[in-house]
Design a protein around this motif. Sequence first.
Motif, mmCIF file in Angstrom:
data_model
loop_
_atom_site.group_PDB
_atom_site.id
_atom_site.type_symbol
_atom_site.label_atom_id
_atom_site.label_comp_id
_atom_site.label_asym_id
_atom_site.label_seq_id
_atom_site.Cartn_x
_atom_site.Cartn_y
_atom_site.Cartn_z
ATOM 1 N N LEU A 97 0.823 -1.207 0.000
ATOM 2 C CA LEU A 97 0.000 0.000 0.000
ATOM 3 C C LEU A 97 0.857 1.256 0.000
ATOM 4 C CD1 LEU A 97 -2.118 -2.162 1.072
ATOM 5 C CD2 LEU A 97 -3.277 -0.204 2.078
ATOM 6 N N ARG A 98 0.456 2.224 -0.837
ATOM 7 C CA ARG A 98 1.093 3.527 -0.854
ATOM 8 C C ARG A 98 0.366 4.445 0.128
ATOM 9 N NH1 ARG A 98 0.611 5.146 -6.984
ATOM 10 N NH2 ARG A 98 -1.562 4.928 -6.327
ATOM 11 N N GLU A 99 0.961 5.592 0.371
ATOM 12 C CA GLU A 99 0.398 6.526 1.352
ATOM 13 C C GLU A 99 -1.046 6.898 1.007
ATOM 14 O OE1 GLU A 99 0.852 8.116 4.973
ATOM 15 O OE2 GLU A 99 2.721 7.601 3.926
ATOM 16 N N ASP A 100 -1.321 7.128 -0.274
ATOM 17 C CA ASP A 100 -2.672 7.564 -0.645
ATOM 18 C C ASP A 100 -3.680 6.425 -0.657
ATOM 19 O OD1 ASP A 100 -1.839 6.205 -2.907
ATOM 20 O OD2 ASP A 100 -2.216 7.851 -4.300
ATOM 21 N N GLU A 101 -3.238 5.181 -0.397
ATOM 22 C CA GLU A 101 -4.146 4.041 -0.356
ATOM 23 C C GLU A 101 -4.458 3.600 1.073
ATOM 24 O OE1 GLU A 101 -3.285 1.387 -4.275
ATOM 25 O OE2 GLU A 101 -1.685 1.429 -2.778
ATOM 26 N N LEU A 102 -3.794 4.189 2.056
ATOM 27 C CA LEU A 102 -3.983 3.762 3.434
ATOM 28 C C LEU A 102 -5.378 4.125 3.923
ATOM 29 C CD1 LEU A 102 -0.560 4.887 4.919
ATOM 30 C CD2 LEU A 102 -1.229 2.571 4.241
ATOM 31 N N PRO A 103 -6.021 3.232 4.680
ATOM 32 C CA PRO A 103 -7.384 3.510 5.145
ATOM 33 C C PRO A 103 -7.447 4.622 6.182
ATOM 34 C CG PRO A 103 -6.565 1.472 6.107
ATOM 35 C CD PRO A 103 -5.561 1.887 5.080
ATOM 36 N N GLY A 152 0.160 1.682 8.097
ATOM 37 C CA GLY A 152 1.418 1.629 7.366
ATOM 38 C C GLY A 152 1.453 0.406 6.489
ATOM 39 N N SER A 153 2.570 0.183 5.841
ATOM 40 C CA SER A 153 2.746 -0.998 5.006
ATOM 41 C C SER A 153 4.223 -1.365 4.987
ATOM 42 C CB SER A 153 2.259 -0.741 3.572
ATOM 43 O OG SER A 153 3.113 0.176 2.905
ATOM 44 N N LEU A 154 4.509 -2.580 4.565
ATOM 45 C CA LEU A 154 5.902 -2.984 4.438
ATOM 46 C C LEU A 154 6.635 -2.098 3.439
ATOM 47 C CD1 LEU A 154 5.613 -6.890 4.463
ATOM 48 C CD2 LEU A 154 6.496 -5.428 6.287
ATOM 49 N N GLU A 155 5.960 -1.772 2.336
ATOM 50 C CA GLU A 155 6.569 -0.912 1.325
ATOM 51 C C GLU A 155 6.976 0.424 1.932
ATOM 52 O OE1 GLU A 155 7.861 -0.049 -2.520
ATOM 53 O OE2 GLU A 155 6.813 -1.899 -1.990
ATOM 54 N N LEU A 156 6.072 1.047 2.682
ATOM 55 C CA LEU A 156 6.356 2.360 3.272
ATOM 56 C C LEU A 156 7.408 2.279 4.368
ATOM 57 C CD1 LEU A 156 2.725 3.788 3.476
ATOM 58 C CD2 LEU A 156 4.536 4.497 1.901
ATOM 59 N N ALA A 157 7.539 1.104 4.991
ATOM 60 C CA ALA A 157 8.534 0.927 6.054
ATOM 61 C C ALA A 157 9.916 0.591 5.504
ATOM 62 C CB ALA A 157 8.080 -0.168 7.012
ATOM 63 N N GLY A 158 10.033 0.523 4.169
ATOM 64 C CA GLY A 158 11.334 0.261 3.565
ATOM 65 C C GLY A 158 11.734 -1.194 3.534
ATOM 66 N N ALA A 159 10.761 -2.096 3.473
ATOM 67 C CA ALA A 159 11.069 -3.526 3.466
ATOM 68 C C ALA A 159 11.911 -3.896 2.250
ATOM 69 C CB ALA A 159 9.773 -4.335 3.464
ATOM 70 N N LYS A 160 12.863 -4.796 2.471
ATOM 71 C CA LYS A 160 13.706 -5.277 1.376
ATOM 72 C C LYS A 160 12.966 -6.287 0.503
ATOM 73 C CE LYS A 160 17.581 -3.194 2.653
ATOM 74 N NZ LYS A 160 17.155 -2.580 3.922
ATOM 75 N N VAL A 161 11.983 -6.996 1.086
ATOM 76 C CA VAL A 161 11.238 -8.014 0.362
ATOM 77 C C VAL A 161 9.748 -7.742 0.531
ATOM 78 C CG1 VAL A 161 10.673 -10.474 0.219
ATOM 79 C CG2 VAL A 161 13.031 -9.764 0.654
ATOM 80 N N THR A 162 9.037 -7.643 -0.580
ATOM 81 C CA THR A 162 7.580 -7.473 -0.529
ATOM 82 C C THR A 162 6.869 -8.505 -1.400
ATOM 83 O OG1 THR A 162 7.699 -5.790 -2.288
ATOM 84 C CG2 THR A 162 7.670 -4.997 -0.002
ATOM 85 N N ASP A 163 7.585 -9.531 -1.842
ATOM 86 C CA ASP A 163 6.960 -10.608 -2.608
ATOM 87 C C ASP A 163 6.023 -11.384 -1.697
ATOM 88 O OD1 ASP A 163 6.891 -12.527 -5.016
ATOM 89 O OD2 ASP A 163 7.429 -13.840 -3.343
ATOM 90 N N ARG A 164 4.738 -11.403 -2.036
ATOM 91 C CA ARG A 164 3.741 -11.965 -1.118
ATOM 92 C C ARG A 164 3.882 -13.475 -0.956
ATOM 93 N NH1 ARG A 164 -1.813 -11.032 -2.581
ATOM 94 N NH2 ARG A 164 -1.100 -11.251 -4.736
#
Length: 285
Positions: free
Chosen positions: A165-171, A176-188
């Motif tokens: 999720l991006r910032e503009d998609e957050l409820p 937050g999301s893994l992407e926004l937290a700078g995760a190295k891996v986001t492959d589900r």
Amino acid sequence: MSSSQWSDLDRPPLRGEALERALVRPGGLWTSVRVVAETGSTNSDLMAEAAAGAPGEAVLIAEEQTAGRGRLERAWTAPARSGVFLSVLLRPEVPRVHWSWLPLLVGVSAGSALSRAAEVDVRLKWPNDLLVTVDGEERKLGGILAELTPDSEAVVVGIGINVSLREDELPVPTAGSLELAGAKVTDRETLVRVLLRTFEELYREWASVDGDPETSGLHAAYNAQCATLGRQVRVELPGGLDLVGEAVSVDPQGRLVVRRADGTEEAVGAGDVVHVRPGGMPRIG
């Protein structure tokens, strides 16, 4: 499934058959792993299947939920393929007195798995909200909902994790999301495999000692991951009452023990915890 502004390359679908091959094996915990394109609620689906006599240790994953539920009957929404939305049906062969630790066990499993696989620090807010840090602020990454089946013979535990999720998609702004937290891996698929394997390992350790949280090491592991302990909190209790003080411990029943300013302590088994900043301003709900 509703349309997404993201291409399949950005949010590819889960490969259900590959996940089942990787996770369902002779002698393993999981009896089935299914992926559906869309459903109202994976928890509701497994509750219905449990009522019909479905075997335990089944996993149901949805690419999109249209009626997802969180704790305290809150709605849970997210774009299709933007996260991990799954439920597990469990028929624990341990004394019922220890079943209250199941959602905390799932929280420990999820926190450990995501921290390792995504290479981002994931902590727990009592009882089992998942937290990450985004731009220096605590944000809610996901949540866990455990429900006892009507016949009290099984438990369905749902997990919702925001992945891309991006910032503009957050409820809400505190999400937050893994992407926004700078995760190295986001492959589900990677995240699901690591999450379910980690849960299998910890669940079996817990079940092997009849669910005892001390002997299994679950109590200590939960304390180590819990961001609530040692913090000033406001616990919004059922009935509209608030309990304010320092979160000092989690007791052997999994309840949060809060010490008031006058030194008295109270253990709470249900409630909505708000971490409070110094000075009384709320940090995260």
